[in-house]
Design a protein around this motif. Structure first.
Motif, PDB file in Angstrom:
ATOM      1  N   CYS A  15       0.312  -1.170   0.170  1.00 30.18           N
ATOM      2  CA  CYS A  15       0.239   0.129  -0.124  1.00 30.18           C
ATOM      3  C   CYS A  15       0.565   1.463   0.141  1.00 30.18           C
ATOM      4  O   CYS A  15       2.222   1.193   0.600  1.00 30.18           O
ATOM      5  N   CYS A  24       1.320   2.679   5.763  1.00 35.06           N
ATOM      6  CA  CYS A  24       0.181   2.724   5.700  1.00 35.06           C
ATOM      7  C   CYS A  24      -1.197   3.230   6.437  1.00 35.06           C
ATOM      8  O   CYS A  24      -1.990   3.412   6.982  1.00 35.06           O
ATOM      9  N   CYS A  28       0.821  -1.973   9.742  1.00 33.48           N
ATOM     10  CA  CYS A  28       2.142  -1.757   9.700  1.00 33.48           C
ATOM     11  C   CYS A  28       3.275  -1.220  10.710  1.00 33.48           C
ATOM     12  O   CYS A  28       4.329  -1.933  10.251  1.00 33.48           O
ATOM     13  N   CYS A  39       0.488  -9.169   5.193  1.00 31.47           N
ATOM     14  CA  CYS A  39       0.455  -7.969   5.132  1.00 31.47           C
ATOM     15  C   CYS A  39      -1.737  -8.353   5.997  1.00 31.47           C
ATOM     16  O   CYS A  39      -2.305  -8.695   4.750  1.00 31.47           O
ATOM     17  N   CYS A  41      -3.243  -5.405   7.219  1.00 29.61           N
ATOM     18  CA  CYS A  41      -3.557  -4.246   7.595  1.00 29.61           C
ATOM     19  C   CYS A  41      -4.958  -3.774   7.617  1.00 29.61           C
ATOM     20  O   CYS A  41      -5.509  -2.787   7.830  1.00 29.61           O
ATOM     21  N   CYS A  43      -6.262  -3.267   4.017  1.00 30.98           N
ATOM     22  CA  CYS A  43      -6.360  -3.111   3.128  1.00 30.98           C
ATOM     23  C   CYS A  43      -6.917  -4.131   1.590  1.00 30.98           C
ATOM     24  O   CYS A  43      -6.409  -5.204   1.819  1.00 30.98           O
ATOM     25  N   CYS A  46      -4.054  -6.055   0.344  1.00 29.59           N
ATOM     26  CA  CYS A  46      -3.322  -6.781   1.132  1.00 29.59           C
ATOM     27  C   CYS A  46      -3.740  -7.989   2.178  1.00 29.59           C
ATOM     28  O   CYS A  46      -5.483  -7.681   1.828  1.00 29.59           O
TER      29      CYS A  46
END
Ligand SMILES: [Zn+2]
Ligand SMILES: [Zn+2]
Length: 50
Positions: A15, A24, A28, A39, A41, A43, A46
Motif C-alpha cells: 500500500c 500505511c 504496519c 500483510c 493491515c 487493505c 493486502c
C-alpha cells in the motif's frame, strides 16, 4: 503520472504510505520491524486470502 507516493515500509505491504509516515496504517507501523510473509493491515490489496 500522479505524484510519487512512498510505499509502506512494511516489507509485505504494497500500500502507499500515509503522507508524513513510513507506513500505511498503525498495523504496519507496529509490524513494520517484523518480517512477515503476509500483510494483515486490512487493505484490499493486502491479506485478502478469502
Ligand atoms: Zn498492507
Ligand atoms: Zn502497510
Amino acid at each position: 503520472m500522479a505524484d510519487e507516493r512512498k510505499k509502506c515500509a512494511h516489507a509485505a505491504c504494497d500500500c502507499p504510505a500515509d503522507e508524513g509516515s513510513k507506513y500505511c496504517s498503525a498495523y504496519c507501523e507496529g509490524k513494520g520491524q517484523t518480517t512477515t510473509i503476509d500483510c494483515d493491515c486490512g487493505c484490499p490489496s493486502c491479506g485478502s486470502n478469502i
